[in-house]
Design a protein around this motif. Structure first.
Motif, PDB file in Angstrom:
ATOM      1  N   ALA A  94       6.599  76.213 -44.124  1.00 33.57           N
ATOM      2  CA  ALA A  94       5.697  75.065 -44.000  1.00 33.57           C
ATOM      3  C   ALA A  94       5.386  74.688 -42.559  1.00 33.57           C
ATOM      4  O   ALA A  94       4.215  74.483 -42.233  1.00 33.57           O
ATOM      5  N   PRO A  95       6.353  74.576 -41.672  1.00 36.06           N
ATOM      6  CA  PRO A  95       5.990  74.224 -40.297  1.00 36.06           C
ATOM      7  C   PRO A  95       5.112  75.272 -39.613  1.00 36.06           C
ATOM      8  O   PRO A  95       4.310  74.941 -38.755  1.00 36.06           O
ATOM      9  N   ARG A  96       5.228  76.519 -40.005  1.00 35.70           N
ATOM     10  CA  ARG A  96       4.381  77.568 -39.429  1.00 35.70           C
ATOM     11  C   ARG A  96       2.962  77.532 -39.983  1.00 35.70           C
ATOM     12  O   ARG A  96       2.064  78.123 -39.399  1.00 35.70           O
ATOM     13  N   ALA A  97       2.763  76.884 -41.106  1.00 35.39           N
ATOM     14  CA  ALA A  97       1.462  76.879 -41.763  1.00 35.39           C
ATOM     15  C   ALA A  97       0.530  75.796 -41.222  1.00 35.39           C
ATOM     16  O   ALA A  97      -0.630  75.758 -41.601  1.00 35.39           O
ATOM     17  N   VAL A  98       1.025  74.934 -40.353  1.00 38.00           N
ATOM     18  CA  VAL A  98       0.184  73.874 -39.789  1.00 38.00           C
ATOM     19  C   VAL A  98      -0.015  74.126 -38.297  1.00 38.00           C
ATOM     20  O   VAL A  98       0.646  74.968 -37.698  1.00 38.00           O
ATOM     21  N   GLU A  99      -0.912  73.370 -37.704  1.00 37.70           N
ATOM     22  CA  GLU A  99      -1.185  73.526 -36.279  1.00 37.70           C
ATOM     23  C   GLU A  99       0.048  73.138 -35.455  1.00 37.70           C
ATOM     24  O   GLU A  99       0.900  72.385 -35.903  1.00 37.70           O
ATOM     25  N   GLU A 100       0.091  73.640 -34.244  1.00 34.91           N
ATOM     26  CA  GLU A 100       1.234  73.431 -33.355  1.00 34.91           C
ATOM     27  C   GLU A 100       1.561  71.951 -33.168  1.00 34.91           C
ATOM     28  O   GLU A 100       2.720  71.546 -33.196  1.00 34.91           O
ATOM     29  N   ARG A 101       0.548  71.128 -33.013  1.00 32.80           N
ATOM     30  CA  ARG A 101       0.785  69.705 -32.755  1.00 32.80           C
ATOM     31  C   ARG A 101       1.329  68.967 -33.984  1.00 32.80           C
ATOM     32  O   ARG A 101       1.940  67.914 -33.863  1.00 32.80           O
ATOM     33  N   ASP A 102       1.117  69.517 -35.174  1.00 30.91           N
ATOM     34  CA  ASP A 102       1.561  68.867 -36.406  1.00 30.91           C
ATOM     35  C   ASP A 102       2.901  69.393 -36.925  1.00 30.91           C
ATOM     36  O   ASP A 102       3.410  68.910 -37.936  1.00 30.91           O
ATOM     37  N   ARG A 103       3.480  70.357 -36.257  1.00 32.73           N
ATOM     38  CA  ARG A 103       4.723  70.967 -36.749  1.00 32.73           C
ATOM     39  C   ARG A 103       5.903  70.009 -36.816  1.00 32.73           C
ATOM     40  O   ARG A 103       6.630  70.024 -37.807  1.00 32.73           O
ATOM     41  N   PRO A 104       6.125  69.158 -35.818  1.00 32.98           N
ATOM     42  CA  PRO A 104       7.251  68.218 -35.955  1.00 32.98           C
ATOM     43  C   PRO A 104       7.084  67.267 -37.146  1.00 32.98           C
ATOM     44  O   PRO A 104       8.046  66.986 -37.865  1.00 32.98           O
ATOM     45  N   ALA A 105       5.871  66.814 -37.377  1.00 36.81           N
ATOM     46  CA  ALA A 105       5.627  65.911 -38.514  1.00 36.81           C
ATOM     47  C   ALA A 105       5.815  66.655 -39.841  1.00 36.81           C
ATOM     48  O   ALA A 105       6.371  66.107 -40.797  1.00 36.81           O
ATOM     49  N   ALA A 106       5.371  67.893 -39.891  1.00 36.32           N
ATOM     50  CA  ALA A 106       5.531  68.679 -41.124  1.00 36.32           C
ATOM     51  C   ALA A 106       7.012  68.895 -41.422  1.00 36.32           C
ATOM     52  O   ALA A 106       7.449  68.783 -42.570  1.00 36.32           O
ATOM     53  N   GLY A 107       7.781  69.220 -40.402  1.00 39.71           N
ATOM     54  CA  GLY A 107       9.226  69.397 -40.600  1.00 39.71           C
ATOM     55  C   GLY A 107       9.903  68.125 -41.032  1.00 39.71           C
ATOM     56  O   GLY A 107      10.800  68.134 -41.881  1.00 39.71           O
ATOM     57  N   ALA A 108       9.483  67.009 -40.469  1.00 37.52           N
ATOM     58  CA  ALA A 108      10.083  65.712 -40.849  1.00 37.52           C
ATOM     59  C   ALA A 108       9.715  65.334 -42.280  1.00 37.52           C
ATOM     60  O   ALA A 108      10.548  64.790 -43.015  1.00 37.52           O
ATOM     61  N   LEU A 109       8.498  65.632 -42.706  1.00 41.68           N
ATOM     62  CA  LEU A 109       8.083  65.300 -44.074  1.00 41.68           C
ATOM     63  C   LEU A 109       8.847  66.106 -45.119  1.00 41.68           C
ATOM     64  O   LEU A 109       9.052  65.633 -46.234  1.00 41.68           O
ATOM     65  N   LEU A 110       9.249  67.304 -44.762  1.00 43.54           N
ATOM     66  CA  LEU A 110       9.980  68.132 -45.717  1.00 43.54           C
ATOM     67  C   LEU A 110      11.333  67.539 -46.084  1.00 43.54           C
ATOM     68  O   LEU A 110      11.823  67.745 -47.184  1.00 43.54           O
ATOM     69  N   VAL A 111      11.939  66.815 -45.164  1.00 46.40           N
ATOM     70  CA  VAL A 111      13.270  66.293 -45.439  1.00 46.40           C
ATOM     71  C   VAL A 111      13.255  64.977 -46.185  1.00 46.40           C
ATOM     72  O   VAL A 111      14.302  64.520 -46.612  1.00 46.40           O
ATOM     73  N   LEU A 112      12.108  64.392 -46.349  1.00 44.16           N
ATOM     74  CA  LEU A 112      12.046  63.111 -47.072  1.00 44.16           C
ATOM     75  C   LEU A 112      12.238  63.273 -48.538  1.00 44.16           C
ATOM     76  O   LEU A 112      11.981  64.097 -49.220  1.00 44.16           O
TER      77      LEU A 112
END
Length: 98
Positions: free
Chosen positions: A80-98
C-alpha cells in the motif's frame, strides 16, 4: 481448537511475505477470491454428511482461510505505501494501522 487453528495459520501466512505481487490488481483479485470461503463455510455448517464425518475438512478450510488472511494482510501492509505518491506514503502507512 478452531481459535488456535486460525491463529496458527494466520501467523504462518504472515511469515511468508516473500512472494508479494507487484501489481495492486493481483491483491484485489486475491482478496475477492477469499469471498469464496463464505459459501464453503455455510455449506460445511448445513451439510448433514459433513456432521456425520470428521471435522478435518472444515478445519483444513479454516486453516487455508487463516493462511490467506495472514499473507494478504502482510502483502497489503507492504504494498500500500508503494502504491501512492511519495508525499502521501507516511499518511498511507499511518492509515493502515488504524
Amino acid at each position: 481448537l478452531s481459535f488456535l487453528n486460525f491463529n496458527a495459520g494466520d501467523m504462518l501466512g504472515r511469515a511468508f511475505p516473500f512472494c508479494i505481487p507487484r501489481e495492486s490488481r493481483s491483491l484485489l483479485l486475491f482478496a475477492a477470491g477469499r469471498l469464496l470461503f463464505a459459501p464453503l463455510f455455510v455449506a460445511f455448517r448445513r451439510s448433514e454428511a459433513a456432521r456425520a464425518h470428521s471435522d478435518a475438512l472444515p478445519a483444513l478450510a479454516l486453516h487455508l482461510f487463516a493462511l490467506s488472511n495472514g499473507w494478504l494482510t502482510t502483502a497489503i501492509f507492504v504494498r500500500a505505501p508503494r502504491a501512492v505518491e511519495e508525499r502521501d506514503r507516511p499518511a498511507a502507512g499511518a492509515l493502515l494501522v488504524l
